[in-house]
Write a protein that holds these residues in place. Structure first.
Motif, short mmCIF file in Angstrom:
data_model
loop_
_atom_site.label_atom_id
_atom_site.label_comp_id
_atom_site.label_asym_id
_atom_site.label_seq_id
_atom_site.Cartn_x
_atom_site.Cartn_y
_atom_site.Cartn_z
N GLY A 94 39.46 43.73 39.79
CA GLY A 94 38.78 44.83 39.17
C GLY A 94 37.59 44.17 38.64
N ALA A 95 37.59 42.79 38.08
CA ALA A 95 36.52 42.23 37.47
C ALA A 95 35.38 42.18 38.38
CB ALA A 95 36.91 41.03 37.00
N ILE A 96 35.50 41.81 39.61
CA ILE A 96 34.29 41.82 40.41
C ILE A 96 33.83 43.01 40.79
CG2 ILE A 96 35.77 41.50 42.59
CD1 ILE A 96 32.29 39.73 41.86
N VAL A 97 34.57 44.06 41.04
CA VAL A 97 34.15 45.16 41.48
C VAL A 97 33.30 45.93 40.09
CG1 VAL A 97 34.65 48.04 41.67
CG2 VAL A 97 35.97 46.07 43.02
N ALA A 98 33.59 45.75 39.05
CA ALA A 98 32.94 46.08 37.59
C ALA A 98 31.64 45.32 37.66
CB ALA A 98 33.86 46.13 36.50
N ALA A 99 31.61 44.04 38.12
CA ALA A 99 30.52 43.30 37.85
C ALA A 99 29.48 43.80 38.74
CB ALA A 99 30.91 41.91 37.98
N VAL A 100 29.69 44.18 40.14
CA VAL A 100 28.85 44.49 40.91
C VAL A 100 28.33 46.13 40.62
CG1 VAL A 100 28.66 45.25 43.39
CG2 VAL A 100 29.80 43.09 43.01
N LEU A 101 29.23 46.90 40.29
CA LEU A 101 28.77 48.31 40.13
C LEU A 101 28.09 48.58 38.84
CD1 LEU A 101 31.88 50.27 41.05
CD2 LEU A 101 29.94 49.58 42.45
N ASP A 102 28.12 47.32 37.88
CA ASP A 102 27.21 47.39 36.72
C ASP A 102 25.69 47.48 37.19
OD1 ASP A 102 29.09 47.54 34.83
OD2 ASP A 102 29.02 45.30 34.07
N HIS A 103 25.39 46.78 38.16
CA HIS A 103 23.92 46.85 38.64
C HIS A 103 23.69 47.86 39.27
CE1 HIS A 103 23.69 42.63 37.19
NE2 HIS A 103 24.50 42.18 37.75
N GLN A 104 24.48 48.60 39.80
CA GLN A 104 24.26 50.04 40.56
C GLN A 104 23.70 49.80 41.78
OE1 GLN A 104 22.34 52.35 37.44
NE2 GLN A 104 24.32 53.49 36.93
N PRO A 105 24.15 48.81 42.68
CA PRO A 105 23.34 48.52 43.98
C PRO A 105 23.75 49.70 44.80
CG PRO A 105 25.59 47.57 43.93
CD PRO A 105 25.33 48.12 42.57
N GLY A 106 22.29 49.92 45.55
CA GLY A 106 22.49 50.81 46.74
C GLY A 106 22.94 50.25 48.11
N SER A 107 22.59 48.90 48.20
CA SER A 107 23.27 48.18 49.46
C SER A 107 23.51 46.69 48.94
CB SER A 107 21.77 47.81 50.28
OG SER A 107 20.79 47.09 49.76
N VAL A 108 24.60 46.32 49.62
CA VAL A 108 25.39 45.11 49.26
C VAL A 108 25.91 44.23 50.61
CG1 VAL A 108 27.65 44.06 48.30
CG2 VAL A 108 26.41 46.38 47.35
N LEU A 109 25.54 42.89 50.36
CA LEU A 109 26.04 42.07 51.62
C LEU A 109 26.96 41.56 50.81
CD1 LEU A 109 25.67 40.48 54.19
CD2 LEU A 109 24.26 38.77 52.91
N ASP A 110 28.47 41.56 51.55
CA ASP A 110 29.74 41.04 50.75
C ASP A 110 29.90 39.85 51.75
OD1 ASP A 110 32.26 40.15 50.14
OD2 ASP A 110 33.13 42.24 50.76
N VAL A 111 29.53 38.47 50.79
CA VAL A 111 29.35 37.25 51.80
C VAL A 111 30.78 36.71 51.61
CG1 VAL A 111 28.43 35.03 51.62
CG2 VAL A 111 26.95 36.91 51.16
N GLY A 112 31.49 36.42 52.94
CA GLY A 112 32.72 36.19 52.71
C GLY A 112 33.61 37.14 52.64
#
Length: 228
Positions: free
Chosen positions: A40-58
């Motif tokens: 939950g912590a990483i999902v929240a941290a990413v969505l805080d930035h409201q990205p339209g596109s994401v590269l999930d590395v690894g």
């Protein structure tokens, strides 16, 4: 090949060996700290930035990519282990794509596109490979984009050893007996993580320390750096 390059290679070899038990562990939600805190912590941290596109590395078997795509982001997940990428593709829904790609190939510029955010969820455990990834990050990010890393918290991961950067032996403690051949991992102090961002032109704009609800100690460290 240097000792560090050899150890980085051992990490990938270990994940080739343990892809199947890892997929079972994720599907069965058997890793308590992930279920209680870090997922939950990483999902929240990413969505805080409201990205339209994401590269999930690894990206592994793709659980984070799926969660982010379900929230509206267009996600490309990459991983160097074919069995994990195949599992991710089988589960893929709208807004998700997956590609087998090593960190070296990513750092060499093989992926010719940019993203609003790069997410690295417990996927940066090497030395040379991680340095190369950080060096490549600005070119992979759109202006103002973010590199978000969740990693072991240096305070809790250090144990009784000296608090300095260096290779540590791997362990599957807390996992099932299906896991074998634990990979070495490269310990970094908090100062070292911050320096990786600074040296590559990324401004750290947020630092999170999610606490484990049972121990009250940091379950992880999450850093968000912005391309300047």
């Amino acid at each position: 090949m240097s000792d560090s390059e050899f150890s980085d290679k051992k990490i990938l070899q270990s994940w080739h060996s343990n892809a199947a038990p890892w997929i079972r562990a994720i599907d069965g939600a058997t890793i308590a700290s992930r279920k209680m805190v870090t997922d939950g912590a990483i999902v929240a941290a990413v969505l805080d930035h409201q990205p339209g596109s994401v590269l999930d590395v690894g990206c592994g078997e793709g659980w984070l990519s799926r969660a982010l795509a379900a929230s509206g982001a267009e996600v490309l997940g990459i991983d160097g282990v074919p069995e994990l990428i195949e599992a991710a593709r089988r589960r893929a829904g709208p807004g998700e794509r997956y590609r087998q790609l090593s960190y070296d190939a990513l750092a060499a510029g093989e992926l010719r596109q940019q993203f609003d955010l790069l997410a690295c969820n417990f996927s940066l455990i090497g030395q040379v490979s991680v340095a190369k990834l950080f060096a490549a990050a600005p070119a992979l990010l759109r202006p103002g984009g973010h590199l978000v890393v969740q990693t072991l918290h240096p305070l809790t991961a250090c144990g009784d050893r000296e608090y300095r950067d260096g290779w540590r032996p791997g362990s599957w403690d807390g996992f099932s007996e299906d896991f074998s051949d634990p990979a070495p991992w490269y310990f970094r102090t908090l100062e070292s993580w911050l320096e990786l961002y600074r040296a590559n032109g990324l401004e750290v704009v947020r630092l999170r320390e999610p606490l484990h609800p049972q121990t009250g100690r940091p379950a992880s460290l999450i850093l968000s750096g912005r391309a300047t």
